[in-house]
Enzyme design. Structure first.
Site, PDB file in Angstrom:
ATOM      1  N   THR A  44     -54.665 -24.539 -24.594  1.00 41.52           N
ATOM      2  CA  THR A  44     -54.192 -23.608 -23.563  1.00 41.52           C
ATOM      3  C   THR A  44     -52.733 -23.242 -23.798  1.00 41.52           C
ATOM      4  O   THR A  44     -52.328 -22.092 -23.615  1.00 41.52           O
ATOM      5  CB  THR A  44     -54.354 -24.258 -22.174  1.00 41.52           C
ATOM      6  OG1 THR A  44     -55.732 -24.577 -21.996  1.00 41.52           O
ATOM      7  CG2 THR A  44     -53.873 -23.368 -21.057  1.00 41.52           C
ATOM      8  N   HIS A  47     -52.705 -20.565 -26.263  1.00 45.59           N
ATOM      9  CA  HIS A  47     -53.025 -19.258 -25.650  1.00 45.59           C
ATOM     10  C   HIS A  47     -51.761 -18.666 -25.021  1.00 45.59           C
ATOM     11  O   HIS A  47     -51.485 -17.470 -25.136  1.00 45.59           O
ATOM     12  CB  HIS A  47     -54.090 -19.428 -24.551  1.00 45.59           C
ATOM     13  CG  HIS A  47     -55.431 -19.879 -25.050  1.00 45.59           C
ATOM     14  ND1 HIS A  47     -55.889 -19.626 -26.319  1.00 45.59           N
ATOM     15  CD2 HIS A  47     -56.410 -20.602 -24.450  1.00 45.59           C
ATOM     16  CE1 HIS A  47     -57.109 -20.155 -26.465  1.00 45.59           C
ATOM     17  NE2 HIS A  47     -57.434 -20.758 -25.346  1.00 45.59           N
ATOM     18  N   CYS A  97     -55.926 -29.534  -3.544  1.00 41.82           N
ATOM     19  CA  CYS A  97     -55.461 -29.342  -2.157  1.00 41.82           C
ATOM     20  C   CYS A  97     -55.873 -30.453  -1.206  1.00 41.82           C
ATOM     21  O   CYS A  97     -55.232 -30.702  -0.191  1.00 41.82           O
ATOM     22  CB  CYS A  97     -55.964 -27.986  -1.635  1.00 41.82           C
ATOM     23  SG  CYS A  97     -57.726 -27.965  -1.223  1.00 41.82           S
ATOM     24  N   CYS A 103     -62.905 -30.633  -2.384  1.00 38.30           N
ATOM     25  CA  CYS A 103     -62.080 -31.842  -2.245  1.00 38.30           C
ATOM     26  C   CYS A 103     -62.649 -32.768  -1.178  1.00 38.30           C
ATOM     27  O   CYS A 103     -62.724 -33.985  -1.361  1.00 38.30           O
ATOM     28  CB  CYS A 103     -60.642 -31.451  -1.888  1.00 38.30           C
ATOM     29  SG  CYS A 103     -59.717 -30.786  -3.280  1.00 38.30           S
ATOM     30  N   ARG A 204     -61.126 -29.732 -40.687  1.00 30.22           N
ATOM     31  CA  ARG A 204     -61.545 -30.440 -39.478  1.00 30.22           C
ATOM     32  C   ARG A 204     -62.841 -31.241 -39.697  1.00 30.22           C
ATOM     33  O   ARG A 204     -63.059 -32.258 -39.054  1.00 30.22           O
ATOM     34  CB  ARG A 204     -61.682 -29.444 -38.306  1.00 30.22           C
ATOM     35  CG  ARG A 204     -60.294 -29.011 -37.831  1.00 30.22           C
ATOM     36  CD  ARG A 204     -60.318 -28.049 -36.676  1.00 30.22           C
ATOM     37  NE  ARG A 204     -58.994 -28.008 -36.042  1.00 30.22           N
ATOM     38  CZ  ARG A 204     -58.670 -27.202 -35.022  1.00 30.22           C
ATOM     39  NH1 ARG A 204     -59.575 -26.361 -34.532  1.00 30.22           N
ATOM     40  NH2 ARG A 204     -57.459 -27.227 -34.496  1.00 30.22           N
ATOM     41  N   LEU A 268     -65.163 -23.050 -23.886  1.00 23.75           N
ATOM     42  CA  LEU A 268     -65.099 -21.807 -23.103  1.00 23.75           C
ATOM     43  C   LEU A 268     -65.399 -20.638 -24.029  1.00 23.75           C
ATOM     44  O   LEU A 268     -64.798 -20.508 -25.091  1.00 23.75           O
ATOM     45  CB  LEU A 268     -63.709 -21.659 -22.475  1.00 23.75           C
ATOM     46  CG  LEU A 268     -63.310 -22.789 -21.514  1.00 23.75           C
ATOM     47  CD1 LEU A 268     -61.907 -22.549 -20.953  1.00 23.75           C
ATOM     48  CD2 LEU A 268     -64.317 -22.913 -20.377  1.00 23.75           C
ATOM     49  N   ILE A 291     -68.785 -28.711 -17.776  1.00 19.84           N
ATOM     50  CA  ILE A 291     -67.702 -29.701 -17.706  1.00 19.84           C
ATOM     51  C   ILE A 291     -66.369 -28.991 -17.518  1.00 19.84           C
ATOM     52  O   ILE A 291     -66.056 -28.049 -18.257  1.00 19.84           O
ATOM     53  CB  ILE A 291     -67.628 -30.546 -18.997  1.00 19.84           C
ATOM     54  CG1 ILE A 291     -69.006 -31.138 -19.349  1.00 19.84           C
ATOM     55  CG2 ILE A 291     -66.555 -31.635 -18.871  1.00 19.84           C
ATOM     56  CD1 ILE A 291     -69.535 -32.173 -18.389  1.00 19.84           C
ATOM     57  N   THR A 292     -65.612 -29.435 -16.528  1.00 18.46           N
ATOM     58  CA  THR A 292     -64.264 -28.882 -16.390  1.00 18.46           C
ATOM     59  C   THR A 292     -63.315 -29.943 -15.853  1.00 18.46           C
ATOM     60  O   THR A 292     -63.716 -30.792 -15.056  1.00 18.46           O
ATOM     61  CB  THR A 292     -64.258 -27.650 -15.444  1.00 18.46           C
ATOM     62  OG1 THR A 292     -62.970 -27.027 -15.503  1.00 18.46           O
ATOM     63  CG2 THR A 292     -64.558 -28.034 -14.007  1.00 18.46           C
TER      64      THR A 292
HETATM   65  N1  LIG Z   1     -63.828 -26.848 -19.670  1.00 16.73           N
HETATM   66  C1  LIG Z   1     -62.593 -27.337 -19.674  1.00 16.73           C
HETATM   67  O1  LIG Z   1     -62.096 -27.953 -18.708  1.00 16.73           O
HETATM   68  C2  LIG Z   1     -61.771 -27.173 -20.909  1.00 16.73           C
HETATM   69  C3  LIG Z   1     -62.299 -26.433 -21.956  1.00 16.73           C
HETATM   70  N2  LIG Z   1     -61.581 -26.273 -23.110  1.00 16.73           N
HETATM   71  C4  LIG Z   1     -62.230 -25.527 -24.203  1.00 16.73           C
HETATM   72  O2  LIG Z   1     -62.837 -26.477 -25.075  1.00 16.73           O
HETATM   73  C5  LIG Z   1     -62.931 -25.928 -26.400  1.00 16.73           C
HETATM   74  C6  LIG Z   1     -62.366 -26.920 -27.386  1.00 16.73           C
HETATM   75  O3  LIG Z   1     -60.960 -27.036 -27.205  1.00 16.73           O
HETATM   76  P1  LIG Z   1     -60.071 -27.201 -28.533  1.00 16.73           P
HETATM   77  O4  LIG Z   1     -60.626 -28.320 -29.370  1.00 16.73           O
HETATM   78  O5  LIG Z   1     -58.650 -27.233 -28.114  1.00 16.73           O
HETATM   79  O6  LIG Z   1     -60.398 -25.777 -29.201  1.00 16.73           O
HETATM   80  P2  LIG Z   1     -60.263 -25.267 -30.706  1.00 16.73           P
HETATM   81  O7  LIG Z   1     -60.409 -23.790 -30.624  1.00 16.73           O
HETATM   82  O8  LIG Z   1     -59.090 -25.872 -31.370  1.00 16.73           O
HETATM   83  O9  LIG Z   1     -61.566 -25.895 -31.414  1.00 16.73           O
HETATM   84  C7  LIG Z   1     -62.796 -25.210 -31.434  1.00 16.73           C
HETATM   85  C8  LIG Z   1     -63.438 -25.567 -32.773  1.00 16.73           C
HETATM   86  O10 LIG Z   1     -64.729 -24.945 -32.841  1.00 16.73           O
HETATM   87  C9  LIG Z   1     -64.923 -24.537 -34.188  1.00 16.73           C
HETATM   88  N3  LIG Z   1     -65.992 -23.523 -34.266  1.00 16.73           N
HETATM   89  C10 LIG Z   1     -65.867 -22.172 -34.232  1.00 16.73           C
HETATM   90  N4  LIG Z   1     -67.085 -21.595 -34.387  1.00 16.73           N
HETATM   91  C11 LIG Z   1     -67.991 -22.604 -34.514  1.00 16.73           C
HETATM   92  C12 LIG Z   1     -69.401 -22.672 -34.712  1.00 16.73           C
HETATM   93  N5  LIG Z   1     -70.142 -21.559 -34.793  1.00 16.73           N
HETATM   94  N6  LIG Z   1     -69.992 -23.891 -34.809  1.00 16.73           N
HETATM   95  C13 LIG Z   1     -69.235 -25.021 -34.731  1.00 16.73           C
HETATM   96  N7  LIG Z   1     -67.895 -25.045 -34.536  1.00 16.73           N
HETATM   97  C14 LIG Z   1     -67.282 -23.842 -34.437  1.00 16.73           C
HETATM   98  C15 LIG Z   1     -63.559 -24.032 -34.635  1.00 16.73           C
HETATM   99  O11 LIG Z   1     -63.466 -24.033 -36.060  1.00 16.73           O
HETATM  100  C16 LIG Z   1     -62.615 -25.049 -33.982  1.00 16.73           C
HETATM  101  O12 LIG Z   1     -62.309 -26.114 -34.846  1.00 16.73           O
HETATM  102  C17 LIG Z   1     -62.190 -24.582 -26.346  1.00 16.73           C
HETATM  103  O13 LIG Z   1     -63.149 -23.541 -26.146  1.00 16.73           O
HETATM  104  C18 LIG Z   1     -61.315 -24.720 -25.091  1.00 16.73           C
HETATM  105  O14 LIG Z   1     -61.020 -23.464 -24.500  1.00 16.73           O
HETATM  106  C19 LIG Z   1     -60.341 -26.865 -23.286  1.00 16.73           C
HETATM  107  C20 LIG Z   1     -59.769 -27.603 -22.243  1.00 16.73           C
HETATM  108  C21 LIG Z   1     -60.429 -27.788 -20.961  1.00 16.73           C
HETATM  109  C1  LIG Z   2     -55.932 -25.867 -18.418  1.00 14.98           C
HETATM  110  C2  LIG Z   2     -55.858 -26.985 -19.380  1.00 14.98           C
HETATM  111  O1  LIG Z   2     -55.635 -26.758 -20.556  1.00 14.98           O
HETATM  112  C3  LIG Z   2     -55.993 -28.384 -18.937  1.00 14.98           C
HETATM  113  N1  LIG Z   2     -56.084 -29.262 -20.081  1.00 14.98           N
HETATM  114  C4  LIG Z   2     -57.194 -28.623 -18.023  1.00 14.98           C
HETATM  115  O2  LIG Z   2     -57.900 -29.628 -18.219  1.00 14.98           O
HETATM  116  O3  LIG Z   2     -57.417 -27.822 -17.112  1.00 14.98           O
HETATM  117 ZN   LIG Z   3     -54.866 -28.479 -21.577  1.00 13.14          ZN
HETATM  118 ZN   LIG Z   4     -59.274 -28.550  -2.856  1.00 10.95          ZN
END
Ligand SMILES: NC(=O)C1=CN([C@@H]2O[C@H](COP(=O)(O)OP(=O)(O)OC[C@H]3O[C@@H](n4cnc5c(N)ncnc54)[C@H](O)[C@@H]3O)[C@@H](O)[C@H]2O)C=CC1
Ligand SMILES: CC(=O)[C@H](N)C(=O)O
Ligand SMILES: [Zn+2]
Ligand SMILES: [Zn+2]
EC number: 1.1.1.103
Length: 348
Positions: A44, A47, A97, A103, A204, A268, A291-292
């Site tokens: 994030t 981003h 909150c 909550c 990776r 995401l 999952i969040t």
């Molecule tokens: N739901 C939530 O609370 C949260 C969600 N996220 C999301 O989780 C994900 C992972 O986070 P990071 O590891 O920081 O992201 P990142 O973007 O560094 O890792 C994503 C990985 O997926 C790989 N990838 C791309 N296309 C693919 C495919 N077709 N098959 C297999 N692998 C593929 C990429 O090469 C990269 O290594 C991101 O989408 C991020 O936005 C991150 C934090 C919190």
């Molecule tokens: C927004 C973020 O990147 C944070 N790690 C979260 O878990 O929400």
């Molecule tokens: Zn984060």
């Molecule tokens: Zn709340």
């Protein structure tokens, strides 16, 4: 303590960030001031650094970046109880909150009024940082700062991997970015076998193997579903953990998971995704979890105990450790190029 501090700040609504000198903040009511010992970069933050569409819609510069941290309490604001100067702490990033329907049902990770520090407020890429007292997590001294700062993203990985039974289960992980790598470590520490990882980046995939992946697949050159079926005697995996945010990976994982299997979705996606729900989810009777964030505070206890157990092989995931913030531009560019696992700034 000097009255000034160095911080990585998003100063302008454009690509990049600046290393600036600003006043050390004073903790207000319900806040504590910490001296930052270690802080790490999240996707994030990247981003925000790149200033993508989401960041433009959410971030209000000028603002100090960062939200993953380990530090020491140096000042306690009015009305704060149970936190002392000298406490060694980390922090939950979601400021919830406590009053909304989520909550009041104990579902703080989906609070309907969530603010995120380092996203909606000044963050922790600084020598000192303000943390809401309600978000403070006390660390045992046995966890070094470079591990303690990773507890927040480890919480995402724990909630993804441990959303259901995992010991002795066969697992497919798609995406071995920092979060997927942490997911591999949690799955292996929890007794999963085999852990199969699909990741297009060779850098990776190599990291995934060092962390403990039993098999790695290049989805851009190999047939993921066929490889998984070959490994699992044609049965498919018991558990599919999605960490990539790639629609193709989602489809492959839903094809590769065994009927009545479990799916956890953390990645995401770039936008709406088209999926054959009837044949890939409904007729397979899958259990699917969105999952969040992190369950408060259960996930933090699980993460802390996993770290204290010594069973989490996360050293290979910390690929870059910088002393101070001076090389922050290099750090962000390497991360942007996918040439890192977790990047940690050490300020001790
Ligand atoms: N739901 C939530 O609370 C949260 C969600 N996220 C999301 O989780 C994900 C992972 O986070 P990071 O590891 O920081 O992201 P990142 O973007 O560094 O890792 C994503 C990985 O997926 C790989 N990838 C791309 N296309 C693919 C495919 N077709 N098959 C297999 N692998 C593929 C990429 O090469 C990269 O290594 C991101 O989408 C991020 O936005 C991150 C934090 C919190
Ligand atoms: C927004 C973020 O990147 C944070 N790690 C979260 O878990 O929400
Ligand atoms: Zn984060
Ligand atoms: Zn709340």
């Amino acid at each position: 303590m000097s009255e000034k501090m160095v911080a990585i700040m998003k100063t302008k609504p454009e690509y990049g960030a600046e290393l600036v000198e600003v006043d050390v903040p004073k903790p207000g009511p319900g806040e504590v001031l910490i001296k930052v010992l270690a802080t790490s970069i999240c996707g994030t933050d990247l981003h925000i650094y790149e200033w993508n569409e989401w960041a433009q819609s959410r971030i209000k510069p000028p603002q100090i970046m960062g939200h993953e941290v380990a530090g020491e309490v140096v000042e306690v604001g009015p009305g704060v109880e149970g936190i002392e100067v000298g406490d060694y702490v980390s922090a939950e990033t979601h400021i919830v909150c406590g009053k909304c329907y989520a909550c009041r049902r104990g579902q703080y990770h989906v609070c309907q009024n969530t603010k995120i520090f380092g996203v909606d407020t000044d963050g922790v890429f600084a020598e000192y940082a303000i943390i809401p007292a309600q978000n403070v997590w006390k660390n045992p001294k046995s966890i070094p700062p470079e591990y303690a700062t990773l507890q927040e993203p480890l919480g995402n990985a724990v909630d993804t991997v441990l959303a259901g039974p995992i010991a002795g289960k066969s697992v497919l992980i798609t995406g071995a970015g920092p979060l997927g790598l942490l997911g591999i470590a949690v799955a292996k520490a929890s007794g999963a076998y085999p852990v199969i990882v699909s990741e297009p980046s060779e850098f990776r995939r190599n990291l995934a193997k060092k962390v403990g992946a039993d098999y790695v697949i290049n989805p851009f050159e190999e047939d993921v579903v066929k490889e998984v079926m070959d490994i699992t005697d044609g049965n498919g995996v018991d558990v599919f953990l999605e960490f990539s945010g790639a629609p193709k990976a989602l489809e492959q994982g839903l094809q590769a998971v065994t009927p009545a299997g479990r799916v956890s979705l953390l990645g995401l996606f770039p936008g709406k995704v088209s999926i054959d729900f009837n044949n890939l989810i409904i007729f397979k009777a899958l259990t699917v979890y969105g999952i969040t964030g992190r369950h408060l505070w259960e996930t933090w206890y699980t993460v802390s105990r996993l770290l204290q157990s010594g069973k989490l092989n996360i050293d290979p995931i910390i690929t870059h450790k910088y002393k101070g913030f001076d090389k922050y531009e290099e750090a962000f560019e390497l991360m942007r190029a996918g040439k890192t696992g977790k990047v940690v700034f050490m300020l001790k």
